[in-house]
Write a protein that holds these residues in place. Sequence first.
Motif, PDB file in Angstrom:
ATOM      1  N   VAL A  19       0.846  -1.202   0.000  1.00 29.16           N
ATOM      2  CA  VAL A  19       0.000   0.000   0.000  1.00 29.16           C
ATOM      3  C   VAL A  19       0.879   1.248   0.000  1.00 29.16           C
ATOM      4  CG1 VAL A  19      -2.004  -1.028   1.158  1.00 29.16           C
ATOM      5  CG2 VAL A  19      -0.153  -0.051   2.529  1.00 29.16           C
ATOM      6  N   CYS A  20       0.240   2.369  -0.380  1.00 28.33           N
ATOM      7  CA  CYS A  20       0.917   3.666  -0.317  1.00 28.33           C
ATOM      8  C   CYS A  20       0.037   4.608   0.497  1.00 28.33           C
ATOM      9  CB  CYS A  20       1.102   4.217  -1.732  1.00 28.33           C
ATOM     10  SG  CYS A  20       1.607   5.954  -1.750  1.00 28.33           S
ATOM     11  N   VAL A  21       0.612   5.228   1.522  1.00 27.37           N
ATOM     12  CA  VAL A  21      -0.137   6.252   2.273  1.00 27.37           C
ATOM     13  C   VAL A  21       0.668   7.551   2.265  1.00 27.37           C
ATOM     14  CG1 VAL A  21      -1.387   4.673   3.805  1.00 27.37           C
ATOM     15  CG2 VAL A  21       0.857   5.513   4.480  1.00 27.37           C
ATOM     16  N   LYS A  22      -0.049   8.652   2.351  1.00 17.88           N
ATOM     17  CA  LYS A  22       0.607   9.958   2.401  1.00 17.88           C
ATOM     18  C   LYS A  22      -0.016  10.756   3.542  1.00 17.88           C
ATOM     19  CE  LYS A  22       1.411   9.717  -2.492  1.00 17.88           C
ATOM     20  NZ  LYS A  22       1.708  10.350  -3.751  1.00 17.88           N
ATOM     21  N   GLY A  23       0.804  11.500   4.242  1.00 11.71           N
ATOM     22  CA  GLY A  23       0.241  12.280   5.341  1.00 11.71           C
ATOM     23  C   GLY A  23       1.321  13.011   6.106  1.00 11.71           C
ATOM     24  N   TRP A  24       0.929  13.511   7.275  1.00 12.63           N
ATOM     25  CA  TRP A  24       1.824  14.324   8.096  1.00 12.63           C
ATOM     26  C   TRP A  24       2.206  13.560   9.361  1.00 12.63           C
ATOM     27  CZ3 TRP A  24      -2.346  15.953   5.378  1.00 12.63           C
ATOM     28  CH2 TRP A  24      -2.097  16.913   4.383  1.00 12.63           C
ATOM     29  N   VAL A  25       3.458  13.724   9.762  1.00 10.19           N
ATOM     30  CA  VAL A  25       3.962  12.998  10.928  1.00 10.19           C
ATOM     31  C   VAL A  25       3.398  13.622  12.201  1.00 10.19           C
ATOM     32  CG1 VAL A  25       6.039  12.403  12.246  1.00 10.19           C
ATOM     33  CG2 VAL A  25       6.092  12.429   9.724  1.00 10.19           C
ATOM     34  N   ARG A  26       2.787  12.783  13.020  1.00 11.02           N
ATOM     35  CA  ARG A  26       2.306  13.254  14.326  1.00 11.02           C
ATOM     36  C   ARG A  26       3.405  13.073  15.364  1.00 11.02           C
ATOM     37  NH1 ARG A  26      -3.340  14.134  14.180  1.00 11.02           N
ATOM     38  NH2 ARG A  26      -3.317  15.735  12.586  1.00 11.02           N
ATOM     39  N   THR A  27       3.987  11.871  15.388  1.00  7.97           N
ATOM     40  CA  THR A  27       5.094  11.616  16.326  1.00  7.97           C
ATOM     41  C   THR A  27       6.051  10.620  15.688  1.00  7.97           C
ATOM     42  OG1 THR A  27       3.873   9.786  17.332  1.00  7.97           O
ATOM     43  CG2 THR A  27       3.695  11.914  18.431  1.00  7.97           C
ATOM     44  N   LYS A  28       7.294  10.674  16.148  1.00 11.32           N
ATOM     45  CA  LYS A  28       8.262   9.643  15.752  1.00 11.32           C
ATOM     46  C   LYS A  28       9.000   9.202  17.013  1.00 11.32           C
ATOM     47  CE  LYS A  28      12.361  10.223  13.750  1.00 11.32           C
ATOM     48  NZ  LYS A  28      13.414  10.553  12.790  1.00 11.32           N
ATOM     49  N   ARG A  29       9.089   7.909  17.206  1.00 13.07           N
ATOM     50  CA  ARG A  29       9.860   7.414  18.339  1.00 13.07           C
ATOM     51  C   ARG A  29      10.597   6.174  17.873  1.00 13.07           C
ATOM     52  NH1 ARG A  29       7.077   3.072  20.404  1.00 13.07           N
ATOM     53  NH2 ARG A  29       5.073   2.869  19.382  1.00 13.07           N
ATOM     54  N   GLY A  30      11.484   5.641  18.699  1.00 16.04           N
ATOM     55  CA  GLY A  30      12.167   4.419  18.298  1.00 16.04           C
ATOM     56  C   GLY A  30      13.567   4.329  18.832  1.00 16.04           C
ATOM     57  N   SER A  31      14.311   3.421  18.240  1.00 16.45           N
ATOM     58  CA  SER A  31      15.669   3.155  18.714  1.00 16.45           C
ATOM     59  C   SER A  31      16.620   3.334  17.547  1.00 16.45           C
ATOM     60  CB  SER A  31      15.733   1.728  19.222  1.00 16.45           C
ATOM     61  OG  SER A  31      15.419   0.859  18.136  1.00 16.45           O
ATOM     62  N   LYS A  32      17.857   2.960  17.718  1.00 18.71           N
ATOM     63  CA  LYS A  32      18.845   3.026  16.628  1.00 18.71           C
ATOM     64  C   LYS A  32      18.414   2.161  15.450  1.00 18.71           C
ATOM     65  CE  LYS A  32      23.371   4.536  17.946  1.00 18.71           C
ATOM     66  NZ  LYS A  32      23.553   4.628  19.412  1.00 18.71           N
ATOM     67  N   SER A  33      17.779   1.027  15.756  1.00 24.14           N
ATOM     68  CA  SER A  33      17.516   0.073  14.674  1.00 24.14           C
ATOM     69  C   SER A  33      16.131   0.225  14.031  1.00 24.14           C
ATOM     70  CB  SER A  33      17.684  -1.353  15.197  1.00 24.14           C
ATOM     71  OG  SER A  33      16.815  -1.547  16.291  1.00 24.14           O
ATOM     72  N   VAL A  34      15.159   0.717  14.804  1.00 20.43           N
ATOM     73  CA  VAL A  34      13.816   0.810  14.210  1.00 20.43           C
ATOM     74  C   VAL A  34      13.080   2.067  14.675  1.00 20.43           C
ATOM     75  CG1 VAL A  34      12.847  -0.726  15.980  1.00 20.43           C
ATOM     76  CG2 VAL A  34      11.616  -0.430  13.833  1.00 20.43           C
ATOM     77  N   ASN A  35      12.354   2.690  13.720  1.00 19.25           N
ATOM     78  CA  ASN A  35      11.562   3.883  14.041  1.00 19.25           C
ATOM     79  C   ASN A  35      10.076   3.595  13.869  1.00 19.25           C
ATOM     80  OD1 ASN A  35      13.391   6.294  14.446  1.00 19.25           O
ATOM     81  ND2 ASN A  35      14.243   5.369  12.588  1.00 19.25           N
ATOM     82  N   PHE A  36       9.291   4.195  14.764  1.00 20.95           N
ATOM     83  CA  PHE A  36       7.839   4.096  14.657  1.00 20.95           C
ATOM     84  C   PHE A  36       7.287   5.496  14.398  1.00 20.95           C
ATOM     85  CE2 PHE A  36       9.248   0.721  17.488  1.00 20.95           C
ATOM     86  CZ  PHE A  36       8.713  -0.386  16.853  1.00 20.95           C
TER      87      PHE A  36
END
Length: 464
Positions: A19-36
């Motif tokens: 799938v393809c989604v487009k939008g604006w980032v509300r939050t970003k969190r995570g570690s060195k290896s993975v971002n949410f």
Amino acid sequence: MRRTKIVDLLKREDYGSQVCVKGWVRTKRGSKSVNFIALNDGSTIKNVQIVADAEKFDPEMMKSITTGACLSVVGEMVQSIGAGQNVEIQASEIELLGDCPSDYPMQKKGQTMEYMRQYAHMRIRTNTFGAVFRIRHNMAIAIHKFFHDKGFYYFHTPIITASDCEGAGEMFQVTTKNLYDLKKDDNGQIIYNDDFFGKMTSLTVSGQLEGELGATGLGQIYTFGPTFRAENSNTPRHLAEFWMIEPEVSFIDLPDLMDLEEEFIKYCVQWALDNCQDDLEFLNKMIDKGLIERLQSVVNTEFVRLPYTKGIEILEEAVKNGHKFEFPVSWGCDLASEHERYLVEEYFKKPVIMIDYPKDIKAFYMKQNEDGKTVQGTDVLFPQIGEIIGGSIREESYDKLMKRIEEMNIPMKDMWWYLDTRKYGSCPHGGFGLGFERLILFVTGMQNIRDVIPFPRTPKTAEF
Ligand code: 4AD
Ligand code: MG
């Protein structure tokens, strides 16, 4: 690849699809290896979670993904194990469509409403205002559906007019004249015959007068349009530019008019409960804990019908028993919002439809009662809001209407067309006006009318 809206994506269960989604980032969190990344595209209050493994993406680009940035993401739809949502996206491609520097005004959560108002062009991207404006849209649809299903015609009345429907003199003038060089007659009066319309014109305060023309030809009509009032009221309930819905119905009497008012409001509130669940739940949690309960209670309660005279008796009784109002109350006075709210919130604890007002506090067009003192006006008074609807049965007798116009010194030079409805085949009729933003205030639980219209116009503010 075609974009999927998040509202549609969250309903899907075909895990494994690309799938393809487009939008604006509300939050970003995570570690060195993975971002949410929580992404929102405005189609719903809900975000979709993007899982981005650091090794797959350019570290510089990942750093630029900050709150407010705009992204296009392609990836696999996977079942989410975390609480809340079924779907998340395991990203394979991320394109940064627009980065968002750290001075982004909507960066921090928990800003005050006053702060957000200064950034009305950006606040639409927040959860709260997203919810409010999605509900606002839904209410507009509900209104058209309600009237269309009942056989009313949507009738367009002019925005520029030469008449003052409410007679309160609160109009914004419309002119192409050079204000630095106005031509005046010997009495110092401005000469308008060389102005664009050849007469003094203003923005309308109500579409009612033309609405009456519509109803006395088409039977029943409604208007839904912008309305302007130059009243210098800096309150949480007044705008200089607001939207009004004005149905007008031939052959209706006062009891039926009150039924229509009640049915209409209940329909709109029920529509919100049925169609705006996610947004209402959010507002109920974040803005007003009693919201959903209050909406349900309005749908399930019968509104009180109260003659003005009885209302005054109740208020006078309250004063006698020690209740303190800021403004005095006696027969003949225009009720202040504190009086209306006492009746609705403390005495009856239900919406109240007040009728039979003294003629001197109401507009010229209201039908006069036999007593010679009162008119068939109806205001619907609501908890938290005060007046949400103002309406009346109209005076259909040419002679009585003319007499009232003369008594009230209303300039009728430009209103011959209005009087013609009473001259030719006059018919009993009536209608009302619902302030759209006051309805939205009620349905969203927001506290200030400036926060339920995208770009509010109030004294000394016309930004955006
Ligand atoms: O009571 P009002 O002034 O009534 C009329 O204009 C009639 N001509 C309506 C009719 O019978 N067709 O205004 C109607 C409603 C009010 O009850 C209120 O909800 C809203 O319009 N309203 C305002 N809303 C926001 N800002 C303002 N300045 C408003 N003034 C009135
Ligand atoms: Mg009113």
